[in-house]
Enzyme design. Sequence first.
Site, PDB file in Angstrom:
ATOM      1  N   LYS A   1     -12.720  33.768  47.164  1.00 45.24           N
ATOM      2  CA  LYS A   1     -12.079  34.717  46.247  1.00 45.24           C
ATOM      3  C   LYS A   1     -11.094  33.999  45.317  1.00 45.24           C
ATOM      4  O   LYS A   1     -11.065  34.264  44.113  1.00 45.24           O
ATOM      5  CB  LYS A   1     -11.339  35.805  47.041  1.00 45.24           C
TER       6      LYS A   1
ATOM      7  N   GLN B   1      -6.336  40.155  53.166  1.00 39.05           N
ATOM      8  CA  GLN B   1      -7.606  39.925  53.868  1.00 39.05           C
ATOM      9  C   GLN B   1      -7.559  40.552  55.266  1.00 39.05           C
ATOM     10  O   GLN B   1      -6.641  40.303  56.033  1.00 39.05           O
ATOM     11  CB  GLN B   1      -7.867  38.407  53.957  1.00 39.05           C
TER      12      GLN B   1
ATOM     13  N   ASP C   1      -8.776  46.261  46.144  1.00 44.08           N
ATOM     14  CA  ASP C   1      -9.804  46.469  47.169  1.00 44.08           C
ATOM     15  C   ASP C   1     -10.251  47.933  47.192  1.00 44.08           C
ATOM     16  O   ASP C   1     -11.338  48.257  47.655  1.00 44.08           O
ATOM     17  CB  ASP C   1      -9.233  46.116  48.558  1.00 44.08           C
TER      18      ASP C   1
END
Length: 296
Positions: free
Chosen positions: A54, A98, A121
């Site tokens: 990412k 994460q 997200d």
Amino acid sequence: MTAHIIDGKEIAAGLSQSVAAAVKRVTMAHGIEPGLAVVLVGDNPASEIYVRSKTAKTAAVNMRSLFYKLPATASEAELLDLIERLNQDPSVHGILVQLPLPPQIDQRKVIEAIAPLKDVDGFHPLTAGLLSTGLPGIVPCTPLACIMLAKKVHGSLAGLEAVVIGRSNIVGKPLAQLLLMENATVTIAHSKTQDLPDVSRRGDIVFAAVGQPEMVRGDWVKQGATVIDVGINRVQTGDGKSRIVGDVAYDEVAEVAGAITPVPGGVGPMTIACLMLNTLKAACAQNELPAPEVTA
Ligand code: NDP
């Protein structure tokens, strides 16, 4: 029949290129450099790999990449404090924590602490509420990736029978909402669904987001259907090594499906490209700029 392979890597590369060009336009016209902060807590090896790809992709699309690593022993208060600092930082437009988090940290509290405008997200309850009521907002990356891949095959999804196997808050549920917005007829299956193979065979498109290696078999799929495999499962190969497989028994299903995503190389790369798109959209929204023009 051998299915057409939906090349997620290639489609993601096209989307990333379009995002990179749009980032340049925004930076040149408005002096805004979109920034994504990625936070990792602990040393989970799979998480380390995801975070690395990412952050590398963020830089590759001309955005500012910030990486924060906290030890596995970090307290919930430390993480919440970091998130609050990132919420207040105007140079940070997207915040991604994460998952999974160590057991001492309440995942729900962390997701809810991220400012909704920076929630790239798309996991915040407010973001989920906007999506389920059809209001504009950030769309979670993996479901968005699935829709984009399905539309590459079908163009419009209107009127198609879509079967989503899995009902998690991060994949199955938002994916079903997006499919409804695309005017598909949606069935959501889960672990309590009776006669799952039969339900799956209804689908003109089947989305597998289960976390069970190769669960969807060849005889679960209608001839010519499109199969989008979200699963990422590491399995032992017997020689002391391991490999990644999806939730779909690829070789069997490719014999009956019309189109199929491989694992790896399907939904995974597209999810990361959608994260870049979401960060750019978030930067524009925070600066009251119109949504960027981007094509996949
Ligand atoms: P969750 O574990 O949160 O949810 C799994 C869902 O599958 C649940 O709704 C569960 O049903 C259902 N399920 C589990 N076992 C069965 C079964 N035997 N029959 C029918 N349904 C079943 O997983 P996620 O949604 O987070 O992830 C799903 C998969 O997608 C995982 O492999 C994950 O690694 C992968 N993933 C991939 C991403 C990517 O970028 N490609 C991103 C995110 C996830 P119930 O609700 O009844 O328990």
